[in-house]
Design a protein around this motif. Structure first.
Motif, PDB file in Angstrom:
ATOM      1  N   VAL A  13      16.975 -28.664  -0.950  1.00  0.00           N
ATOM      2  CA  VAL A  13      15.897 -29.498  -0.424  1.00  0.00           C
ATOM      3  C   VAL A  13      15.958 -30.839  -1.131  1.00  0.00           C
ATOM      4  O   VAL A  13      15.988 -30.893  -2.372  1.00  0.00           O
ATOM      5  N   GLU A  14      16.005 -31.903  -0.351  1.00  0.00           N
ATOM      6  CA  GLU A  14      15.940 -33.249  -0.908  1.00  0.00           C
ATOM      7  C   GLU A  14      14.612 -33.890  -0.512  1.00  0.00           C
ATOM      8  O   GLU A  14      14.217 -33.864   0.655  1.00  0.00           O
ATOM      9  N   VAL A  15      13.936 -34.444  -1.503  1.00  0.00           N
ATOM     10  CA  VAL A  15      12.745 -35.253  -1.255  1.00  0.00           C
ATOM     11  C   VAL A  15      13.216 -36.698  -1.165  1.00  0.00           C
ATOM     12  O   VAL A  15      13.833 -37.220  -2.108  1.00  0.00           O
TER      13      VAL A  15
ATOM     14  N   ALA B 271      13.970 -36.605  -5.426  1.00  0.00           N
ATOM     15  CA  ALA B 271      14.100 -35.345  -6.164  1.00  0.00           C
ATOM     16  C   ALA B 271      14.973 -34.404  -5.353  1.00  0.00           C
ATOM     17  O   ALA B 271      15.053 -34.505  -4.126  1.00  0.00           O
ATOM     18  N   VAL B 272      15.630 -33.479  -6.049  1.00  0.00           N
ATOM     19  CA  VAL B 272      16.507 -32.498  -5.412  1.00  0.00           C
ATOM     20  C   VAL B 272      16.178 -31.113  -5.976  1.00  0.00           C
ATOM     21  O   VAL B 272      16.036 -30.936  -7.191  1.00  0.00           O
TER      22      VAL B 272
ATOM     23  N   ARG C  91       5.838 -43.360   1.032  1.00  0.00           N
ATOM     24  CA  ARG C  91       6.068 -42.286   1.995  1.00  0.00           C
ATOM     25  C   ARG C  91       7.171 -41.371   1.482  1.00  0.00           C
ATOM     26  O   ARG C  91       8.059 -41.821   0.746  1.00  0.00           O
ATOM     27  N   LEU C  92       7.099 -40.117   1.892  1.00  0.00           N
ATOM     28  CA  LEU C  92       8.133 -39.148   1.561  1.00  0.00           C
ATOM     29  C   LEU C  92       8.534 -38.391   2.817  1.00  0.00           C
ATOM     30  O   LEU C  92       7.717 -38.163   3.715  1.00  0.00           O
ATOM     31  N   SER C  93       9.787 -37.998   2.865  1.00  0.00           N
ATOM     32  CA  SER C  93      10.267 -37.086   3.897  1.00  0.00           C
ATOM     33  C   SER C  93      11.193 -36.080   3.226  1.00  0.00           C
ATOM     34  O   SER C  93      11.520 -36.215   2.041  1.00  0.00           O
TER      35      SER C  93
ATOM     36  N   ALA D 205       8.721 -32.692   7.644  1.00  0.00           N
ATOM     37  CA  ALA D 205       7.652 -32.752   6.641  1.00  0.00           C
ATOM     38  C   ALA D 205       7.498 -34.152   6.067  1.00  0.00           C
ATOM     39  O   ALA D 205       7.460 -34.343   4.852  1.00  0.00           O
ATOM     40  N   ALA D 206       7.420 -35.138   6.955  1.00  0.00           N
ATOM     41  CA  ALA D 206       7.150 -36.499   6.496  1.00  0.00           C
ATOM     42  C   ALA D 206       5.671 -36.641   6.148  1.00  0.00           C
ATOM     43  O   ALA D 206       4.803 -36.040   6.786  1.00  0.00           O
TER      44      ALA D 206
END
Length: 400
Positions: free
Chosen positions: A91-93, A103-104, A149-151, A167-168
């Motif tokens: 999973v990458e943020v 983050a990873v 923002r994050l995705s 999941a944005a």
């Protein structure tokens, strides 16, 4: 949330720390189960076969931690809508327009943070039709720019080996609340947010069709003897616990919305017999802090609560004494803040981040996330004073 200390005056009791973890348990909460996920987006595999529904429970809100990093703490909710098991491999943020991920999480890290809310166990595999919650804690250095923002980018296998995105979320840029301490003294061990071992983040709840993480930033305070012990002598006597009878104080000005007194104390280290929703908080006070924030002080001593609904409190005012009532196995103070009063329990709302005016880190308890737990006292950081910070799990702190 009951409190079962990871340690005693003698040897640690393996498994005790994770066994009791949340103020809401049993029938009091409907965990995500088959309810779907919030703000969903579906991702498809080869030939248009749908694989995952993805969503974010609530937009993360930055909070500065005692580790001098800014924490974005939130839950990504996933549901496997395919006919086969789905394995999360990575999973990458991500932040839009940025090449490198924020983050990873590799497969090993995912194993520790992807919660099956029905079983309250962790696994990186979602069975067909099942939901899971990634309990994320993304951090940046103190003073560094916080993403707007994050995705998320998911590498999955099983139903299909492919990369999917979803999941944005916006980042809620509001400042956390700044509060006075609810206790005075030293040796207070913190069991709260944000990474494993998870104390309160397992308690994802549904009320009236809405899902909440009321205890995302909840803290259990116990008191230690300078090492890792929380009592002396007979562990079956409440008065032998160092925190038992400590004064609980209002963290800010504000009106009392609800309280309860008269619930008898539990025998320490034994699961309380009461399991109904009304029994969980024991003797408690719920306070309106203003601005849509509400504080819960739980598990106080019978006969000690000094305030009543309608009273207007001032910062630092005495509320009662720390006890061992309700869904609790050891004397401690449970404290959290939510965005709805959630009467009568104070848990039907989303968690609000907060910091304390000042505290000093006296030492830390490490080894809480090992298997089995192996708690050990380690030295405080070179500059132990913290102003406007949230204390993290394992901190042992002094409130002046």
């Amino acid at each position: 949330m009951s409190r079962c200390s990871p340690v005693t005056s003698g040897a640690a009791r393996p498994g005790a720390y994770r066994r009791i973890v949340a103020i809401v348990a049993g029938g009091a909460a409907l965990l995500l189960a088959a309810a779907g996920v919030p703000a969903t987006a579906r991702t498809a595999g080869p030939a248009g076969v749908e694989i995952l529904e993805t969503g974010v429970l609530a937009a993360p809100r930055p909070v500065p931690g005692s580790d001098d990093r800014t924490h974005l703490v939130y839950e990504v909710v996933l549901r496997n809508v395919s006919a086969d098991p789905v394995h999360l491999d990575r999973v990458e943020v991500q932040e839009p327009d940025r090449t490198e991920p924020v983050a990873v999480y590799d497969s090993r890290a995912i194993e520790r943070v992807l919660l099956d809310p029905e079983a309250r166990t962790f696994s990186r595999t979602l069975a067909p039709g099942k939901s899971g919650s990634l309990l994320l804690d993304v951090t940046v250095a103190a003073g560094a720019r916080v993403p707007a923002r994050l995705s998320h980018r998911f590498e999955v296998s099983g139903a299909a080996e492919r990369t999917v995105r979803g999941a944005a979320t916006e980042v809620d840029r509001r400042e956390p609340l700044r509060l006075s301490p609810p206790l005075r003294g030293d040796g207070f061990a913190v069991y709260g947010c944000c990474r494993p071992p998870f104390v309160h983040r397992l308690a994802l709840m549904e009320f009236d069709g809405h899902t909440f993480a009321a205890q995302r930033y909840a803290i259990d305070f116990v008191q230690t003897d300078g090492g890792v012990g929380s009592y002396t002598g007979d562990q079956d006597r409440n008065e032998n616990y160092f925190i038992f009878g400590e004064g609980v104080r209002a963290v800010a000005d504000g009106k009392v919305l609800a309280m309860r007194d008269g619930v008898r104390a539990n025998t320490p280290q034994k699961l309380p017999p009461r399991t109904g929703p009304g029994d969980l908080t024991g003797n408690f006070v719920i306070q309106d802090l203003g601005g849509g924030a509400y504080a819960l002080y739980a598990h106080m001593q019978a006969g000690s609560v000094r305030v009543k609904p309608g009273d207007r409190l001032t910062r630092g005012q005495a509320l009662g004494l720390v006890g061992n009532s309700g869904n609790s196995t050891e004397a401690h103070l449970h404290f959290h803040v939510v965005d709805s009063p959630g009467l009568p329990l104070g848990v039907a709302g989303d968690s609000v981040p907060y910091t304390f005016d000042h505290f000093r880190i006296q030492n830390r308890i490490a080894g809480l996330d090992s298997e089995p737990e192996a708690p050990v006292r380690v030295a405080a950081p070179p500059a132990p004073d913290r102003t406007g910070r949230y204390p993290l799990t394992g901190d042992v702190i002094e409130f002046r």
